[in-house]
Motif scaffolding. Structure first.
Motif, PDB file in Angstrom:
ATOM      1  N   MET A  63      60.832 -52.566   1.728  1.00 12.63           N
ATOM      2  CA  MET A  63      61.431 -53.531   0.809  1.00 12.63           C
ATOM      3  C   MET A  63      62.929 -53.287   0.650  1.00 12.63           C
ATOM      4  O   MET A  63      63.733 -54.230   0.630  1.00 12.63           O
ATOM      5  CB  MET A  63      60.750 -53.439  -0.565  1.00 12.63           C
ATOM      6  CG  MET A  63      59.335 -53.958  -0.612  1.00 12.63           C
ATOM      7  SD  MET A  63      58.630 -53.763  -2.271  1.00 12.63           S
ATOM      8  CE  MET A  63      57.070 -54.602  -2.082  1.00 12.63           C
ATOM      9  N   LEU A  64      63.318 -52.020   0.533  1.00 13.95           N
ATOM     10  CA  LEU A  64      64.731 -51.680   0.392  1.00 13.95           C
ATOM     11  C   LEU A  64      65.539 -52.174   1.586  1.00 13.95           C
ATOM     12  O   LEU A  64      66.643 -52.724   1.424  1.00 13.95           O
ATOM     13  CB  LEU A  64      64.890 -50.158   0.256  1.00 13.95           C
ATOM     14  CG  LEU A  64      64.478 -49.529  -1.068  1.00 13.95           C
ATOM     15  CD1 LEU A  64      64.393 -48.015  -0.931  1.00 13.95           C
ATOM     16  CD2 LEU A  64      65.476 -49.902  -2.164  1.00 13.95           C
ATOM     17  N   LEU A  65      64.994 -51.995   2.784  1.00 16.59           N
ATOM     18  CA  LEU A  65      65.702 -52.403   3.995  1.00 16.59           C
ATOM     19  C   LEU A  65      65.726 -53.919   4.143  1.00 16.59           C
ATOM     20  O   LEU A  65      66.763 -54.498   4.483  1.00 16.59           O
ATOM     21  CB  LEU A  65      65.054 -51.761   5.219  1.00 16.59           C
ATOM     22  CG  LEU A  65      65.140 -50.222   5.292  1.00 16.59           C
ATOM     23  CD1 LEU A  65      64.308 -49.699   6.453  1.00 16.59           C
ATOM     24  CD2 LEU A  65      66.590 -49.765   5.432  1.00 16.59           C
ATOM     25  N   ASP A  74      71.416 -44.268   5.403  1.00 21.93           N
ATOM     26  CA  ASP A  74      71.446 -43.745   4.033  1.00 21.93           C
ATOM     27  C   ASP A  74      70.036 -43.471   3.515  1.00 21.93           C
ATOM     28  O   ASP A  74      69.806 -42.480   2.809  1.00 21.93           O
ATOM     29  CB  ASP A  74      72.152 -44.738   3.098  1.00 21.93           C
ATOM     30  CG  ASP A  74      73.632 -44.892   3.426  1.00 21.93           C
ATOM     31  OD1 ASP A  74      74.244 -43.889   3.845  1.00 21.93           O
ATOM     32  OD2 ASP A  74      74.165 -45.995   3.263  1.00 21.93           O
ATOM     33  N   LEU A  75      69.104 -44.338   3.870  1.00 25.68           N
ATOM     34  CA  LEU A  75      67.726 -44.152   3.422  1.00 25.68           C
ATOM     35  C   LEU A  75      67.119 -42.911   4.064  1.00 25.68           C
ATOM     36  O   LEU A  75      66.398 -42.150   3.396  1.00 25.68           O
ATOM     37  CB  LEU A  75      66.891 -45.386   3.774  1.00 25.68           C
ATOM     38  CG  LEU A  75      65.409 -45.359   3.366  1.00 25.68           C
ATOM     39  CD1 LEU A  75      65.263 -45.166   1.867  1.00 25.68           C
ATOM     40  CD2 LEU A  75      64.706 -46.643   3.801  1.00 25.68           C
ATOM     41  N   ASP A  76      67.410 -42.666   5.344  1.00 26.91           N
ATOM     42  CA  ASP A  76      66.894 -41.479   6.022  1.00 26.91           C
ATOM     43  C   ASP A  76      67.392 -40.200   5.339  1.00 26.91           C
ATOM     44  O   ASP A  76      66.624 -39.244   5.144  1.00 26.91           O
ATOM     45  CB  ASP A  76      67.321 -41.477   7.493  1.00 26.91           C
ATOM     46  CG  ASP A  76      66.615 -42.569   8.300  1.00 26.91           C
ATOM     47  OD1 ASP A  76      65.552 -43.032   7.839  1.00 26.91           O
ATOM     48  OD2 ASP A  76      67.125 -42.942   9.363  1.00 26.91           O
ATOM     49  N   ILE A  77      68.668 -40.185   4.973  1.00 31.64           N
ATOM     50  CA  ILE A  77      69.234 -39.011   4.288  1.00 31.64           C
ATOM     51  C   ILE A  77      68.577 -38.836   2.925  1.00 31.64           C
ATOM     52  O   ILE A  77      68.212 -37.718   2.534  1.00 31.64           O
ATOM     53  CB  ILE A  77      70.758 -39.164   4.136  1.00 31.64           C
ATOM     54  CG1 ILE A  77      71.426 -39.152   5.513  1.00 31.64           C
ATOM     55  CG2 ILE A  77      71.333 -38.053   3.263  1.00 31.64           C
ATOM     56  CD1 ILE A  77      72.902 -39.465   5.484  1.00 31.64           C
ATOM     57  N   PHE A 104      65.523 -49.691  -8.319  1.00 33.74           N
ATOM     58  CA  PHE A 104      64.435 -49.031  -7.598  1.00 33.74           C
ATOM     59  C   PHE A 104      63.117 -49.232  -8.331  1.00 33.74           C
ATOM     60  O   PHE A 104      62.085 -49.514  -7.716  1.00 33.74           O
ATOM     61  CB  PHE A 104      64.725 -47.542  -7.447  1.00 33.74           C
ATOM     62  CG  PHE A 104      63.674 -46.789  -6.669  1.00 33.74           C
ATOM     63  CD1 PHE A 104      63.653 -46.808  -5.283  1.00 33.74           C
ATOM     64  CD2 PHE A 104      62.683 -46.078  -7.329  1.00 33.74           C
ATOM     65  CE1 PHE A 104      62.677 -46.137  -4.571  1.00 33.74           C
ATOM     66  CE2 PHE A 104      61.698 -45.403  -6.630  1.00 33.74           C
ATOM     67  CZ  PHE A 104      61.701 -45.425  -5.239  1.00 33.74           C
ATOM     68  N   HIS A 105      63.134 -49.102  -9.659  1.00 33.92           N
ATOM     69  CA  HIS A 105      61.914 -49.309 -10.439  1.00 33.92           C
ATOM     70  C   HIS A 105      61.418 -50.746 -10.315  1.00 33.92           C
ATOM     71  O   HIS A 105      60.213 -50.996 -10.335  1.00 33.92           O
ATOM     72  CB  HIS A 105      62.164 -48.957 -11.898  1.00 33.92           C
ATOM     73  CG  HIS A 105      62.283 -47.482 -12.132  1.00 33.92           C
ATOM     74  ND1 HIS A 105      62.845 -46.945 -13.269  1.00 33.92           N
ATOM     75  CD2 HIS A 105      61.930 -46.428 -11.367  1.00 33.92           C
ATOM     76  CE1 HIS A 105      62.814 -45.621 -13.188  1.00 33.92           C
ATOM     77  NE2 HIS A 105      62.264 -45.287 -12.040  1.00 33.92           N
TER      78      HIS A 105
END
Length: 372
Positions: A63-65, A74-77, A104-105
């Motif tokens: 969903m974020l992507l 950034d998500l991987d880190i 995020f919530h």
């Protein structure tokens, strides 16, 4: 509380209502057609929803992507920091100033709601409540069960109409007209599901000509049902015009293209294995002269596996043709014979028993050989 049975005896809504009213803590497990969903409660509140097909964290990362809220690097880190430090993913993203924790919530709640709405569509399966097992609440949040039930009833009731109006989420936005702005004082009126509200305004702001509506819904973080409902309202009010699946540049929709590509690949695989089988057949006389009986040759496991792969590829290609013609996969393999896409012998060769087939949904199935 001993609570178990089938969904034909006890509806999902009734089970949720019972757990909520008694403020129970524990986990409900639902199983149907190879799928399992776990719903954890804390004092009657829903605190976690997990699916056997994909974890909640994997779904939230997708969903974020898709919402373009974070980049893959950034998500991987952030995931590495989350695993190393034990901090929640939302907290890590917030500390690195990549995403507000409130946003995020919002995605966490959306993941839970979407999984629950899909669960409410189930009409068969089994359930069991385990008071001794609760999935960790962590920072996943809490949902009011009664509120979810009300929304769930609405989704189940209106979903057929929504899918009837927009059967393909790969259709494109063809034209965008001005958004109607009222210059008069607001009047008290009966609420209508066709009124243009905040969801419609959000979809309208994100909409761009040439975008598939699925992309806009992903960007909005509204969820499938609310996003599609907002699109329907905008179309009904003349704000947005959608293309038909085949009208955009006279090219098929991406879903249709993927199906044709998949079918082409399956036919190619089938053709490749059929060549192998033909070569084997051509040399069969030589093999029998040298080594013995033909039946022994075709009973060899390796040969049977090669033939079975070719046959399964042929069956899968026939299923894809059936899907394109009927917009659904067949309920049973015999339907392919009735449509004259295969012969009856194709469902068994080279085995004595038929291939294993189960229809998971209107768009999904499982196929395996009798040896598996």
């Amino acid at each position: 509380m001993a609570l178990r049975g089938t969904l034909k005896e006890f509806r999902i809504a009734d089970i949720f209502q019972l757990v909520s009213q008694q403020a129970k803590t524990g986990t409900l497990r639902f199983k149907s057609k190879g799928k399992t969903v776990w719903v954890s409660f804390h004092e009657g509140w829903i605190v976690r929803v997990e699916d056997s097909r994909k974890s909640s964290q994997e779904t939230i990362c997708e969903m974020l992507l898709k919402a373009e809220l974070v980049q893959q690097e950034d998500l991987d880190i952030a995931l590495d920091v989350h695993k190393t430090t034990g901090r929640s993913l939302g907290e890590v993203l917030s500390l690195r100033k990549l995403l507000a924790e409130e946003k995020f919530h919002q995605l966490v709640f959306l993941q839970m709601r979407e999984a629950l709405y899909e669960l409410f569509m189930w009409d068969s399966g089994r359930y069991e409540f385990d008071a001794n097992s609760v999935l960790s609440e962590g920072t996943w949040g809490r949902l009011n069960t009664e509120s979810i039930l009300m929304d769930g009833f609405r989704v189940v009731d209106e979903w057929p109409e929504v899918r009837k109006k927009i059967p393909d989420e790969d259709v494109f936005i063809e034209k965008i007209m001005p958004f109607p702005e009222s210059t008069q004082e607001p009047k008290i009126q009966r609420p209508s599901r066709n009124m243009l509200g905040l969801p419609e305004r959000l979809i309208y702001q994100l909409a761009k000509v040439g975008f598939p509506i699925k992309k806009v819904i992903d960007l909005s973080c509204l969820g499938r049902f609310d996003g599609l409902r907002a699109f329907i309202n905008l179309v009904d009010q003349g704000c947005i015009q959608l293309s038909s699946p085949l009208s955009h540049g006279s090219e098929p929709s991406s879903k249709t293209r993927r199906r044709w590509m998949r079918m082409g690949g399956q036919i190619g695989i089938a053709f490749f294995y059929l060549i192998i089988v033909s070569v084997i057949g051509a040399s069969n006389n030589w093999y029998m002269l040298e080594f013995g009986d033909k039946r022994d040759f075709f009973s060899t496991p390796v040969i049977q596996q090669h033939i079975a792969r070719a046959q399964m590829a042929r069956i899968e290609a026939a299923i894809e043709i059936y899907r394109l013609e009927h917009s659904t996969v067949p309920k049973k393999l015999e339907d392919l014979v009735e449509e004259r896409l295969l012969n009856a012998d194709d469902l068994r060769h080279p085995w004595h028993t038929a291939y294993h087939y189960s229809r998971e949904s209107s768009d999904d199935y499982r196929l395996s050989s009798p040896s598996e």
